[in-house]
Write an enzyme that holds these catalytic residues in place. Sequence first.
Site, PDB file in Angstrom:
ATOM      1  N   SER A 104       0.708  -1.241  -0.084  1.00  0.00           N
ATOM      2  CA  SER A 104      -0.090   0.183  -0.118  1.00  0.00           C
ATOM      3  C   SER A 104       0.796   1.203  -0.023  1.00  0.00           C
ATOM      4  O   SER A 104       0.302   2.517  -0.325  1.00  0.00           O
ATOM      5  CB  SER A 104      -1.231   0.131   1.249  1.00  0.00           C
ATOM      6  OG  SER A 104      -0.292   0.172   2.525  1.00  0.00           O
ATOM      7  N   LYS A 157       0.674   4.784   6.925  1.00  0.00           N
ATOM      8  CA  LYS A 157      -0.019   5.457   5.652  1.00  0.00           C
ATOM      9  C   LYS A 157       0.497   6.812   6.024  1.00  0.00           C
ATOM     10  O   LYS A 157       1.722   7.203   7.011  1.00  0.00           O
ATOM     11  CB  LYS A 157      -1.483   5.765   6.371  1.00  0.00           C
ATOM     12  CG  LYS A 157      -2.237   4.376   6.055  1.00  0.00           C
ATOM     13  CD  LYS A 157      -2.335   3.618   4.957  1.00  0.00           C
ATOM     14  CE  LYS A 157      -2.922   2.190   5.014  1.00  0.00           C
ATOM     15  NZ  LYS A 157      -2.881   1.480   3.819  1.00  0.00           N
TER      16      LYS A 157
END
Length: 221
Positions: A68, A130
Amino acid sequence: MVYRKKPASADQNHDDELKEKFGTNFQAEKPKYFKEIVKWICLIIVALLTALLLRAYVFEWVVVQGQSMEDTLYNNQVLFVSKLNCDTPKRGDIVIIQIYEGNWDYLSFFKDVPLFRALFPCQDEVNYIKRVIGLPGDEIDIRDGYLYINGEKQEEPYTKGLTYEQSFELPRIVPENKVFVMGDNREYSKDSRQLGFIDFERIKGKAVFRIKPLKDFGNIY
């Protein structure tokens, strides 16, 4: 009545020899094994507690899992993470966020003590890595595959793929004490577009630099 002097024992003779050689305080020269052992045990305990406190409140390292954050970070890379100033994130920070707290069933008698919860890892905890995109008060929008913050289209050279809204209805204003996060690999990231805004208190640390592989050691920004 005649008293006879008791013959000196072998131990007594040995002690007399030591007194002649070292003086009357010769016993002080004997090694204190017990005290040495206790000292080393105390040093080991202090070292372990120091390491646990540093891990809980100052820094640790984490292993990247998944794709990701490509092309910035890759699977199995090891990162150094700072836990200082987690309550003041900045746009662009790469952070570790707690998605699922896990449990302390193996330490059930300590699970309600905050210090022990900070020192010891919980079971089945789930964390994501993230990038912070939106801060409190920012208006977040996604249009035509691009990110807009406060109406301005963002230039994001670190991203891979196009940015889509997915299941999170936009535009939205980031609430107080929350952030909007996304992975750099926008088409293969589960982030605020599915999870919603992230509370400051769920930010566990900021990734500072890459430790492994050694060929990529250094800054990740």
